[in-house]
Design a protein around this motif. Structure first.
Motif, PDB file in Angstrom:
ATOM      1  N   HIS A 110     -23.102 -14.390 -24.066  1.00  0.00           N
ATOM      2  CA  HIS A 110     -23.413 -12.963 -24.017  1.00  0.00           C
ATOM      3  C   HIS A 110     -22.375 -12.232 -23.170  1.00  0.00           C
ATOM      4  O   HIS A 110     -21.886 -12.766 -22.177  1.00  0.00           O
ATOM      5  CB  HIS A 110     -24.806 -12.769 -23.415  1.00  0.00           C
ATOM      6  N   ALA A 111     -22.059 -11.022 -23.569  1.00  0.00           N
ATOM      7  CA  ALA A 111     -21.132 -10.186 -22.807  1.00  0.00           C
ATOM      8  C   ALA A 111     -21.879  -8.998 -22.220  1.00  0.00           C
ATOM      9  O   ALA A 111     -22.763  -8.429 -22.860  1.00  0.00           O
ATOM     10  CB  ALA A 111     -19.997  -9.701 -23.703  1.00  0.00           C
ATOM     11  N   MET A 112     -21.537  -8.651 -20.998  1.00  0.00           N
ATOM     12  CA  MET A 112     -22.126  -7.505 -20.295  1.00  0.00           C
ATOM     13  C   MET A 112     -21.010  -6.840 -19.502  1.00  0.00           C
ATOM     14  O   MET A 112     -19.855  -7.256 -19.569  1.00  0.00           O
ATOM     15  CB  MET A 112     -23.251  -7.982 -19.363  1.00  0.00           C
ATOM     16  N   THR A 113     -21.360  -5.841 -18.725  1.00  0.00           N
ATOM     17  CA  THR A 113     -20.392  -5.151 -17.878  1.00  0.00           C
ATOM     18  C   THR A 113     -20.668  -5.492 -16.421  1.00  0.00           C
ATOM     19  O   THR A 113     -21.742  -5.165 -15.901  1.00  0.00           O
ATOM     20  CB  THR A 113     -20.480  -3.626 -18.072  1.00  0.00           C
ATOM     21  N   LEU A 114     -19.708  -6.147 -15.775  1.00  0.00           N
ATOM     22  CA  LEU A 114     -19.819  -6.438 -14.344  1.00  0.00           C
ATOM     23  C   LEU A 114     -19.460  -5.162 -13.600  1.00  0.00           C
ATOM     24  O   LEU A 114     -18.383  -4.598 -13.805  1.00  0.00           O
ATOM     25  CB  LEU A 114     -18.880  -7.579 -13.951  1.00  0.00           C
ATOM     26  N   MET A 115     -20.372  -4.695 -12.741  1.00  0.00           N
ATOM     27  CA  MET A 115     -20.166  -3.370 -12.172  1.00  0.00           C
ATOM     28  C   MET A 115     -20.347  -3.242 -10.672  1.00  0.00           C
ATOM     29  O   MET A 115     -19.937  -2.244 -10.086  1.00  0.00           O
ATOM     30  CB  MET A 115     -21.065  -2.365 -12.872  1.00  0.00           C
ATOM     31  N   ALA A 116     -20.947  -4.242 -10.006  1.00  0.00           N
ATOM     32  CA  ALA A 116     -21.167  -4.114  -8.562  1.00  0.00           C
ATOM     33  C   ALA A 116     -21.254  -5.490  -7.921  1.00  0.00           C
ATOM     34  O   ALA A 116     -21.556  -6.474  -8.586  1.00  0.00           O
ATOM     35  CB  ALA A 116     -22.444  -3.324  -8.287  1.00  0.00           C
ATOM     36  N   VAL A 117     -20.998  -5.506  -6.621  1.00  0.00           N
ATOM     37  CA  VAL A 117     -21.075  -6.744  -5.844  1.00  0.00           C
ATOM     38  C   VAL A 117     -21.633  -6.412  -4.466  1.00  0.00           C
ATOM     39  O   VAL A 117     -21.362  -5.348  -3.909  1.00  0.00           O
ATOM     40  CB  VAL A 117     -19.697  -7.442  -5.731  1.00  0.00           C
ATOM     41  N   ASP A 118     -22.443  -7.316  -3.936  1.00  0.00           N
ATOM     42  CA  ASP A 118     -22.976  -7.216  -2.582  1.00  0.00           C
ATOM     43  C   ASP A 118     -22.251  -8.270  -1.757  1.00  0.00           C
ATOM     44  O   ASP A 118     -22.361  -9.464  -2.051  1.00  0.00           O
ATOM     45  CB  ASP A 118     -24.484  -7.463  -2.601  1.00  0.00           C
ATOM     46  N   LEU A 119     -21.504  -7.833  -0.743  1.00  0.00           N
ATOM     47  CA  LEU A 119     -20.703  -8.737   0.072  1.00  0.00           C
ATOM     48  C   LEU A 119     -21.353  -8.983   1.422  1.00  0.00           C
ATOM     49  O   LEU A 119     -21.990  -8.087   1.977  1.00  0.00           O
ATOM     50  CB  LEU A 119     -19.301  -8.145   0.287  1.00  0.00           C
ATOM     51  N   ASP A 120     -21.151 -10.186   1.957  1.00  0.00           N
ATOM     52  CA  ASP A 120     -21.638 -10.473   3.301  1.00  0.00           C
ATOM     53  C   ASP A 120     -20.633  -9.936   4.325  1.00  0.00           C
ATOM     54  O   ASP A 120     -19.632  -9.319   3.968  1.00  0.00           O
ATOM     55  CB  ASP A 120     -21.937 -11.964   3.478  1.00  0.00           C
ATOM     56  N   ARG A 121     -20.873 -10.201   5.598  1.00  0.00           N
ATOM     57  CA  ARG A 121     -20.001  -9.685   6.667  1.00  0.00           C
ATOM     58  C   ARG A 121     -18.569 -10.209   6.573  1.00  0.00           C
ATOM     59  O   ARG A 121     -17.642  -9.595   7.077  1.00  0.00           O
ATOM     60  CB  ARG A 121     -20.569 -10.050   8.023  1.00  0.00           C
ATOM     61  N   ASN A 122     -18.404 -11.395   5.961  1.00  0.00           N
ATOM     62  CA  ASN A 122     -17.077 -11.993   5.818  1.00  0.00           C
ATOM     63  C   ASN A 122     -16.409 -11.625   4.498  1.00  0.00           C
ATOM     64  O   ASN A 122     -15.423 -12.223   4.117  1.00  0.00           O
ATOM     65  CB  ASN A 122     -17.172 -13.513   5.947  1.00  0.00           C
ATOM     66  N   HIS A 123     -16.981 -10.668   3.794  1.00  0.00           N
ATOM     67  CA  HIS A 123     -16.444 -10.178   2.511  1.00  0.00           C
ATOM     68  C   HIS A 123     -16.597 -11.193   1.380  1.00  0.00           C
ATOM     69  O   HIS A 123     -15.835 -11.184   0.431  1.00  0.00           O
ATOM     70  CB  HIS A 123     -14.980  -9.737   2.659  1.00  0.00           C
ATOM     71  N   HIS A 124     -17.576 -12.104   1.485  1.00  0.00           N
ATOM     72  CA  HIS A 124     -17.876 -13.061   0.417  1.00  0.00           C
ATOM     73  C   HIS A 124     -19.048 -12.539  -0.403  1.00  0.00           C
ATOM     74  O   HIS A 124     -20.022 -12.026   0.163  1.00  0.00           O
ATOM     75  CB  HIS A 124     -18.217 -14.439   0.995  1.00  0.00           C
ATOM     76  N   MET A 147     -14.992  -1.311 -13.595  1.00  0.00           N
ATOM     77  CA  MET A 147     -15.912  -2.306 -14.127  1.00  0.00           C
ATOM     78  C   MET A 147     -15.174  -3.243 -15.081  1.00  0.00           C
ATOM     79  O   MET A 147     -14.067  -2.940 -15.519  1.00  0.00           O
ATOM     80  CB  MET A 147     -17.069  -1.614 -14.837  1.00  0.00           C
ATOM     81  N   MET A 148     -15.803  -4.386 -15.395  1.00  0.00           N
ATOM     82  CA  MET A 148     -15.153  -5.412 -16.207  1.00  0.00           C
ATOM     83  C   MET A 148     -16.077  -5.953 -17.290  1.00  0.00           C
ATOM     84  O   MET A 148     -17.284  -5.997 -17.110  1.00  0.00           O
ATOM     85  CB  MET A 148     -14.717  -6.580 -15.310  1.00  0.00           C
ATOM     86  N   TYR A 149     -15.459  -6.411 -18.369  1.00  0.00           N
ATOM     87  CA  TYR A 149     -16.133  -7.114 -19.450  1.00  0.00           C
ATOM     88  C   TYR A 149     -16.410  -8.520 -18.941  1.00  0.00           C
ATOM     89  O   TYR A 149     -15.496  -9.231 -18.516  1.00  0.00           O
ATOM     90  CB  TYR A 149     -15.195  -7.117 -20.652  1.00  0.00           C
ATOM     91  N   PHE A 150     -17.670  -8.957 -18.995  1.00  0.00           N
ATOM     92  CA  PHE A 150     -18.153 -10.164 -18.330  1.00  0.00           C
ATOM     93  C   PHE A 150     -18.855 -11.055 -19.356  1.00  0.00           C
ATOM     94  O   PHE A 150     -19.782 -10.618 -20.016  1.00  0.00           O
ATOM     95  CB  PHE A 150     -19.137  -9.700 -17.242  1.00  0.00           C
ATOM     96  N   PHE A 151     -18.408 -12.311 -19.521  1.00  0.00           N
ATOM     97  CA  PHE A 151     -19.009 -13.266 -20.458  1.00  0.00           C
ATOM     98  C   PHE A 151     -19.737 -14.349 -19.671  1.00  0.00           C
ATOM     99  O   PHE A 151     -19.173 -14.915 -18.735  1.00  0.00           O
ATOM    100  CB  PHE A 151     -17.934 -13.965 -21.295  1.00  0.00           C
TER     101      PHE A 151
END
Length: 179
Positions: A99-113, A49-53
């Motif tokens: 504001h800072a939060m924690t980036l923790m997940a991503v939903d990718l399409d079929r082309n990995h975008h 996970m990452m620190y996200f601003f």
């Protein structure tokens, strides 16, 4: 960081923006948002996970825990258009890192975008048990900085980290509204 008001592929340092670990000013590599997203996806795929601003106040539906640039139709409501881009929002202080939060997940399409992202917020349980869903379009417009481990950085980014940083004042529009 993604600041289209500044030159990309440069290292920037913010005066008096220090971290506790060693007392040095934070430094940032300014990159196009697509390159930041690429490193973020690699990091998430490796369970890191990452620190996200970001500017959490824009197009935010607190009840649903959703950040989406199409959630509210302000243009129809007001009978006008709002034509500023991200660069203009930064330059006029109408948007910035708030504001800072924690980036923790991503939903990718079929082309990995990326289609959407998930962050963990610090405001308590709220909607989605304290997690917010961010559309990729919102990410493009209102994500400003992401702390990524060096192992996910490209060779190009690692080379930029060797540059002498351009020093910016503490009141710079990109950093003036931080928590």
């Amino acid at each position: 960081m993604n600041d289209p008001s500044r030159e990309y592929y440069k290292l920037y340092e913010i005066d008096f923006d220090r971290h506790v670990y060693d007392g040095k000013n934070w430094t940032y590599v300014n990159l196009p948002v697509e390159e930041i997203k690429e490193m973020a996806v690699y990091s998430i795929m490796d369970s890191t996970m990452m620190y996200f601003f970001c500017d959490v106040g824009k197009y935010f539906n607190r009840d649903r825990g959703l950040l989406d640039t199409h959630f509210y139709d302000y243009e129809s409501l007001m009978g006008t258009t709002f034509g500023m881009d991200k660069k203009q929002h930064i330059q006029t202080f109408s948007s910035g890192s708030s504001h800072a939060m924690t980036l923790m997940a991503v939903d990718l399409d079929r082309n990995h975008h990326p289609k959407k992202w998930m962050v963990e917020n610090s405001w308590g349980p709220g909607a989605n048990n304290g997690h917010l869903i961010i559309t990729d379009e919102w990410f493009n417009e209102y994500m400003f900085r992401l702390v990524v481990e060096k192992k996910y950085a490209t060779e190009k980014v690692l080379e930029i980290l060797e540059q002498e940083p351009v020093r910016l004042p503490a009141w710079d529009p990109m950093f003036a509204d931080e928590e």
